[in-house]
Motif scaffolding. Sequence first.
Motif, short mmCIF file in Angstrom:
data_model
loop_
_atom_site.label_atom_id
_atom_site.label_comp_id
_atom_site.label_asym_id
_atom_site.label_seq_id
_atom_site.Cartn_x
_atom_site.Cartn_y
_atom_site.Cartn_z
N THR A 59 -18.46 -6.53 -30.62
CA THR A 59 -18.96 -7.25 -29.45
C THR A 59 -20.48 -7.39 -29.56
OG1 THR A 59 -19.10 -5.15 -28.23
CG2 THR A 59 -17.10 -6.45 -27.93
N ASN A 60 -21.05 -8.16 -28.65
CA ASN A 60 -22.49 -8.40 -28.65
C ASN A 60 -23.14 -7.62 -27.50
OD1 ASN A 60 -25.08 -9.79 -27.87
ND2 ASN A 60 -24.57 -10.92 -29.72
N SER A 61 -24.20 -6.86 -27.82
CA SER A 61 -24.80 -5.98 -26.82
C SER A 61 -25.53 -6.74 -25.71
CB SER A 61 -25.76 -4.99 -27.49
OG SER A 61 -26.78 -5.69 -28.16
N ASN A 62 -25.75 -8.03 -25.90
CA ASN A 62 -26.44 -8.81 -24.86
C ASN A 62 -25.48 -9.52 -23.92
OD1 ASN A 62 -28.87 -8.02 -25.88
ND2 ASN A 62 -29.11 -9.84 -27.17
N LEU A 63 -24.19 -9.40 -24.18
CA LEU A 63 -23.19 -10.03 -23.32
C LEU A 63 -22.28 -8.95 -22.72
CD1 LEU A 63 -22.10 -13.04 -25.55
CD2 LEU A 63 -23.54 -13.14 -23.51
N PHE A 64 -21.62 -9.29 -21.66
CA PHE A 64 -20.59 -8.42 -21.10
C PHE A 64 -19.31 -8.62 -21.93
CE2 PHE A 64 -23.54 -8.97 -17.72
CZ PHE A 64 -23.40 -7.91 -16.84
N SER A 65 -18.55 -7.55 -22.08
CA SER A 65 -17.24 -7.67 -22.73
C SER A 65 -16.22 -6.92 -21.90
CB SER A 65 -17.26 -7.04 -24.13
OG SER A 65 -18.19 -7.69 -24.96
N ALA A 66 -15.09 -7.55 -21.67
CA ALA A 66 -13.97 -6.86 -21.05
C ALA A 66 -13.12 -6.28 -22.16
CB ALA A 66 -13.16 -7.82 -20.20
N VAL A 67 -12.69 -5.04 -21.97
CA VAL A 67 -11.99 -4.31 -23.03
C VAL A 67 -10.69 -3.73 -22.49
CG1 VAL A 67 -12.17 -2.33 -24.60
CG2 VAL A 67 -14.21 -3.69 -24.10
N ARG A 68 -9.67 -3.84 -23.29
CA ARG A 68 -8.38 -3.22 -22.93
C ARG A 68 -7.83 -2.52 -24.16
NH1 ARG A 68 -3.04 -6.01 -20.18
NH2 ARG A 68 -1.62 -4.34 -20.76
N VAL A 69 -7.46 -1.27 -23.99
CA VAL A 69 -6.90 -0.48 -25.09
C VAL A 69 -5.53 0.04 -24.66
CG1 VAL A 69 -7.24 1.50 -26.64
CG2 VAL A 69 -9.25 0.31 -25.69
N ASP A 70 -4.50 -0.42 -25.32
CA ASP A 70 -3.15 0.09 -25.06
C ASP A 70 -2.77 1.01 -26.20
OD1 ASP A 70 -2.05 -1.56 -22.67
OD2 ASP A 70 -2.95 -3.07 -23.99
N GLY A 71 -2.25 2.19 -25.88
CA GLY A 71 -1.89 3.05 -26.99
C GLY A 71 -1.30 4.38 -26.57
N ILE A 72 -1.16 5.21 -27.60
CA ILE A 72 -0.71 6.58 -27.38
C ILE A 72 -1.91 7.49 -27.61
CG2 ILE A 72 0.88 8.39 -28.14
CD1 ILE A 72 2.64 6.09 -29.27
N PHE A 73 -2.18 8.31 -26.64
CA PHE A 73 -3.36 9.16 -26.69
C PHE A 73 -2.94 10.62 -26.87
CE2 PHE A 73 -4.39 5.36 -24.39
CZ PHE A 73 -5.71 5.08 -24.67
N ASP A 74 -3.65 11.32 -27.77
CA ASP A 74 -3.45 12.76 -27.87
C ASP A 74 -3.90 13.43 -26.58
OD1 ASP A 74 -2.42 12.81 -30.41
OD2 ASP A 74 -4.40 12.90 -31.35
N GLU A 75 -5.04 12.91 -26.08
CA GLU A 75 -5.59 13.49 -24.85
C GLU A 75 -6.46 12.47 -24.14
OE1 GLU A 75 -7.01 17.72 -24.79
OE2 GLU A 75 -8.89 16.78 -24.16
N VAL A 76 -6.40 12.48 -22.81
CA VAL A 76 -7.31 11.69 -21.99
C VAL A 76 -7.79 12.60 -20.86
CG1 VAL A 76 -7.65 9.62 -20.59
CG2 VAL A 76 -5.96 9.59 -22.43
N ARG A 77 -9.11 12.71 -20.72
CA ARG A 77 -9.68 13.46 -19.60
C ARG A 77 -10.24 12.47 -18.60
NH1 ARG A 77 -13.98 16.65 -19.38
NH2 ARG A 77 -14.89 15.82 -21.29
#
Length: 189
Positions: A59-77
């Motif tokens: 992505t570009n640091s001067n623009l906004f980016s919408a992000v979506r991550v679907d997956g299997i997580f070992d851990e989420v806090r």
Amino acid sequence: MVGFDGTFYQLRSDGSARPVVAGQKTPFAVVTFFRPEQELDLSQEITKSDLLARIERATNSNLFSAVRVDGIFDEVRTRTVQRQAKPFPPLAEAAKHQAETVFTNVEGTLAGFRTPTYAQGIGVAGFHLHFLRQDKQSGGHALDYRLRAGRVQICTVHDLQVELPTSAEFLGTNLEDRALNEKIKASEG
Ligand SMILES: [Zn+2]
């Protein structure tokens, strides 16, 4: 709050989630029409910092980016600020009393934004992602996570519309705070 695929969920301080009902309000929201234009397939385990570095490179640091991550997580806090009552405390104060929830071996979705540094205060500079478990029963503000495998979708946002409150409370609050940057970082890290 987190929303995607047309449904929004309220994330609660006990780690639970429930669909938002009509008439419910939120003090702050960042939303976009998500039209992914890039995908990253992740077949190997990856830490939060490595995952965000991969997304940064895409992505570009001067623009906004919408992000979506679907997956299997070992851990989420996660953690979520408790419901507040009037007179409302500053976010930094409210954010001090937050219980963390730890999900292990969990399938779900991270959704949120990468915001440019110059937009701190309008949004939260850097990455700000919220987690929702696949069964949509729980989630929260994602503090840390380790993804086992999944897929990242990214949508560049270069059209920004800001709607400010017009309430007497908002208009009468002194927001000339030199330490705002530090406070946002402390609350939203
Ligand atoms: Zn958050």
